[in-house]
Design an enzyme around this catalytic site. Structure first.
Site, PDB file in Angstrom:
ATOM      1  N   ARG A  87       5.828  -6.564  -5.707  1.00 42.98           N
ATOM      2  CA  ARG A  87       4.521  -6.634  -5.136  1.00 42.98           C
ATOM      3  C   ARG A  87       3.441  -5.972  -5.886  1.00 42.98           C
ATOM      4  NH1 ARG A  87       6.380  -7.198   1.140  1.00 42.98           N
ATOM      5  NH2 ARG A  87       6.719  -9.460   1.167  1.00 42.98           N
ATOM      6  N   ARG A 141     -13.451 -10.703   1.860  1.00 36.84           N
ATOM      7  CA  ARG A 141     -13.976 -10.962   3.091  1.00 36.84           C
ATOM      8  C   ARG A 141     -13.135 -12.163   3.824  1.00 36.84           C
ATOM      9  NH1 ARG A 141     -20.071 -10.764   0.753  1.00 36.84           N
ATOM     10  NH2 ARG A 141     -20.118  -8.503   0.737  1.00 36.84           N
ATOM     11  N   ASP A 174      11.821  -1.660  13.046  1.00 37.67           N
ATOM     12  CA  ASP A 174      11.460  -2.759  12.975  1.00 37.67           C
ATOM     13  C   ASP A 174      12.524  -3.647  14.007  1.00 37.67           C
ATOM     14  OD1 ASP A 174      11.109  -5.936  12.525  1.00 37.67           O
ATOM     15  OD2 ASP A 174      10.335  -5.171  10.767  1.00 37.67           O
ATOM     16  N   GLU A 214      -5.698  -2.500   7.069  1.00 36.44           N
ATOM     17  CA  GLU A 214      -6.361  -2.109   6.004  1.00 36.44           C
ATOM     18  C   GLU A 214      -7.807  -1.931   6.292  1.00 36.44           C
ATOM     19  OE1 GLU A 214      -5.219  -4.480   2.572  1.00 36.44           O
ATOM     20  OE2 GLU A 214      -3.108  -3.211   2.403  1.00 36.44           O
ATOM     21  N   LYS A 220      13.733  -6.456  14.229  1.00 36.77           N
ATOM     22  CA  LYS A 220      14.503  -7.490  13.390  1.00 36.77           C
ATOM     23  C   LYS A 220      15.657  -6.758  12.604  1.00 36.77           C
ATOM     24  CE  LYS A 220      11.472  -8.416   9.605  1.00 36.77           C
ATOM     25  NZ  LYS A 220      10.261  -7.926  10.075  1.00 36.77           N
TER      26      LYS A 220
END
Length: 417
Positions: A349, A233, A134, A302, A136
């Site tokens: 998460r 959706r 990454d 995904e 950062k």
């Protein structure tokens, strides 16, 4: 060489070989070994005992190199010694594996310790590895990863680095950056598998090769997923804006239909893809149109891979595929009681960060990799899985085992761990 005979024979032969080799090294040394200057390694947790070879014979295992981050960061690295000092496997363990090289993409941004141990666990000299760091990440972190990679001819660091945002297009682009570089590798890899820095393997490299060549997956891509459920959706029907390095924000503006009115699928962001499919993704017009359309969606990785894998013309496509494919062993919080008996570590998460008491469930699972681990929170869990995995890898070797490939040295002078 370890022969695949009855279980007890395997344990005795391989364990005996390890003990004899290590004993010969110590006994043949010209001078007695100097006292260790590095900190003592953490002992294996008691819960780990059933998963270590020789458990019932009172064998004790002492970890060798447990300061891998310090080794890279705090000294000038000699590449000629690094592989042996850090217990990397330096020769193909079977002709079967040598003839079926794999490619890996590792997307990382923190925890150097975990990254090095993950790379060590999956490393084989016939494979090829692309590391995306990454942008950062701290400069010291980047320098450490580059220092390690420079010592291996088959480990490269992606030249183009993204500032990755959770659920943003940047995460998908990171994989694409590595794919472009992997296609230029001299190693003729057969399939590519993507990982994050908090993954750890359950299958050995040999098991991965056999799984990739099984009847179901021999000529197919593995992208578990189904037709996009109604509850997801909004991810693709509204325009989303990526706040670089922070989050993805949904706007009230509607998106147009996907190119060619494609049926969208929803699935995991992790996969095993054929080399031909990767070329299709990078060069085919339909694939590129879907990629451009996906830039302002939520978590495009995904839907992108699994949607393309349902395009009939795509190499290795699995048009009738669903959730097949043992990609990850994950304990989701909402699946407690259905697919697992709860997290013994902690949820982040909605995903379990594994504790030591989760190891039995991981080992029994059919996943290629387990997710996820943290070095500081539950370090003993990774210690246990790492040693169990290395023992399994070496037990199936068809070549002589080098002493430096052992992560821990067995001793039989105690009945305790």
């Amino acid at each position: 060489m370890c022969h695949l005979e009855p279980t007890k024979c395997i344990f005795v032969v391989c364990l005996g070989l390890s003990v004899m080799v290590c004993s010969l090294i110590y006994l043949s040394a010209d001078e007695p070994p100097e006292p260790k200057s590095r900190p003592e390694c953490r002992p294996f947790a008691p819960q780990c005992k059933p998963f270590l070879l020789g458990d019932k014979s009172g064998l004790q295992w002492h970890r060798q190199q447990c300061q891998v981050e310090r080794y890279i960061v705090n000294q000038t690295v000699e590449c000629s010694k690094l592989a042996s000092d850090l217990n990397f496997i330096t020769a193909p363990l079977s002709k079967e594996e040598e003839d079926y090289p794999l490619a890996f993409i590792l997307t990382i941004h923190k925890e150097v310790e975990l990254f090095i141990r993950l790379l060590r666990a999956i490393y084989m000299p016939q494979n090829v590895y692309c590391i995306h760091v990454d942008s950062k990440a701290p400069q010291e972190y980047k320098a450490t990863v580059q220092k390690l990679a420079s010592c291996f001819g088959n480990v490269l660091v992606a030249r183009r680095s993204e500032t990755i945002t959770y659920a943003g297009y940047s995460r998908l682009q990171a994989d694409l950056n590595c794919m472009g570089e992997l296609t230029m590798s001299k190693i003729r890899w057969r399939k590519v598998i993507n990982l994050c820095g908090q993954d750890f393997p359950i299958m050995s490299n040999l098991e991965l090769v056999r799984y990739m060549q099984s009847e179901e997956w021999r000529d197919r891509n593995m992208t578990p997923g189904v037709k996009q459920p109604a509850k997801f959706r909004s991810r693709t029907s509204f325009i989303h804006v990526e706040m670089v390095g922070s989050h993805v924000r949904r706007t009230g503006q509607k998106k147009g239909l996907p190119p060619h009115n494609m049926q969208l699928y929803f699935g995991t962001a992790y996969y095993a893809l054929t080399r031909e499919f990767v070329q299709f993704v990078l060069t085919n017009q339909v694939a590129q149109e879907l990629l451009m359309w996906s830039r302002d969606t939520y978590s495009p990785d995904e839907h992108f891979w699994v949607t393309l894998n349902h395009v009939k013309e795509a190499p290795g496509s699995y048009v009738s595929g669903g959730w097949q494919g043992s990609v990850r062993a994950i304990k989701w919080s909402d699946q407690k009681g259905a697919s697992h008996d709860g997290c013994r570590g902690r949820y982040v998460r909605d995903i379990c960060v594994y504790g030591t008491d989760d190891i039995p469930w991981i080992i029994k699972s059919k996943g290629m990799f387990a997710n996820k681990f943290e070095a500081d929170t539950f370090p003993e869990a990774l210690d246990c899985l790492e040693q169990w995995h290395r023992n399994k890898v070496l037990m199936k070797a068809t070549v002589p085992i080098e002493p430096t490939w052992l992560l821990a040295i067995p001793h039989s002078n105690s009945t305790d761990l």
